[in-house]
Design an enzyme around this catalytic site. Sequence first.
Site, PDB file in Angstrom:
ATOM      1  CD  GLU A 134      -4.443 -54.078  19.254  1.00 15.68           C
ATOM      2  OE1 GLU A 134      -5.183 -54.500  20.156  1.00 15.68           O
ATOM      3  OE2 GLU A 134      -3.574 -54.781  18.721  1.00 15.68           O
ATOM      4  CD  GLU A 241       2.166 -54.974  17.015  1.00 14.79           C
ATOM      5  OE1 GLU A 241       1.560 -56.053  17.122  1.00 14.79           O
ATOM      6  OE2 GLU A 241       1.919 -53.988  17.723  1.00 14.79           O
TER       7      GLU A 241
HETATM    8  C1  GLA Z   1      -1.025 -56.743  19.271  1.00 15.31           C
HETATM    9  C2  GLA Z   1      -0.204 -55.901  20.213  1.00 15.31           C
HETATM   10  C3  GLA Z   1       1.130 -56.518  20.445  1.00 15.31           C
HETATM   11  C4  GLA Z   1       1.041 -57.975  20.696  1.00 15.31           C
HETATM   12  C5  GLA Z   1       0.372 -58.610  19.552  1.00 15.31           C
HETATM   13  C6  GLA Z   1       0.480 -60.085  19.753  1.00 15.31           C
HETATM   14  O1  GLA Z   1      -0.665 -56.570  17.983  1.00 15.31           O
HETATM   15  O2  GLA Z   1      -0.001 -54.605  19.755  1.00 15.31           O
HETATM   16  O3  GLA Z   1       1.704 -55.933  21.559  1.00 15.31           O
HETATM   17  O4  GLA Z   1       0.344 -58.252  21.879  1.00 15.31           O
HETATM   18  O5  GLA Z   1      -0.932 -58.112  19.511  1.00 15.31           O
HETATM   19  O6  GLA Z   1       1.783 -60.425  20.197  1.00 15.31           O
END
Ligand code: GLA
Length: 339
Positions: A134, A241
């Site tokens: 990020e 994710e």
């Molecule tokens: C982001 C992070 C993850 C996690 C999510 C919420 O995507 O990369 O590690 O913290 O937020 O669970």
Amino acid sequence: MPEALESLQQIYQDYFLLGAAVSSKTLCTSEELILKHFGSITAENAMKFGRIHPASDRYDFREADAIVDFARTHGKQIRGHTLVWHNQVPDWVFLDDDGCPVSRGELLERMQSHIYTVMGRYRGHIDAWDVVNEAIEDRGSSYLRQSKWLQIIGPDYVARAFEFAHAADPEAVLLYNDYNETNSVKRQKMIHLVQELQDQGVPIHGIGLQAHWSIYHPSMDSIRAALDDYLLLGLPIHFTELDLSMFRFEDPSRDCTWPTREMLERQAQVYGEIFALLRDYHQHIASVTLWGVADDHTWLDDFPVRSRKNWPLLFDEEHRPKASFDRVVEFSKGGGSDR
Ligand code: GLA
């Protein structure tokens, strides 16, 4: 007798690696589902800076070790998450003994030592790492997110992190990972960042698309358009994710105590469409990780609306397969795979 449930990872074995994010708690509470359905596991929180390196002179590997041990015992792959991120990183990382910001050189040393220690401990066991998470600013025309890493080191902190990671484990697949990946402005910035790294000869081996989506957003067309753009980078894509919230991100409502039939049906339809699209692009997709195992435990229970329950995964709170699961595997019934 009811038909035995097929294994998700086996159904998808010719397409891509299928995984789930876990904690030491869910390894215990969801062990059966993990063993049967997922080929890889990612530590949901246990390898984040603040958890694994809470004080300058102290690492805490207990939960991360338990996750790695579980994977090794059961023949699962392990994905590392994450080394350099603006969130869940303790203040000490950026401060000297007087509480003043450290110098660029000192922060680079701390970053290097953290990466060497964590990657070194799991070298040979963790196949792929989210090296930087990020780093891109979501809003407007700003490029990199204003983080302490950026402020103290400068924009090359991203490249340095990848170089340290490559030196720490030359075999590991190194990823840049981010969210809002289908947004046309954000994705151009992500692509630009990865291209810059490639142009500089920085070791980067894949792009991680988080895919924290909802049953309303994004559209299949925008996912497809985004994938077509990312593919021009020539790197394998990892969906890192994936989950499908029942609520629009900006929806503040709190009054939902149970997923309605309409929500569950819509979620099933969208999961079905997403996985059909992923199968279409499977030659470019190395892995797909769901951000959790079953609806009894999900980070979305508290985010972005505190204490609101959510049901974003393929298995329900009782660990039964949802309609979403059925829709994701139904292509394999009858006529074999659609490849
Ligand atoms: C982001 C992070 C993850 C996690 C999510 C919420 O995507 O990369 O590690 O913290 O937020 O669970």
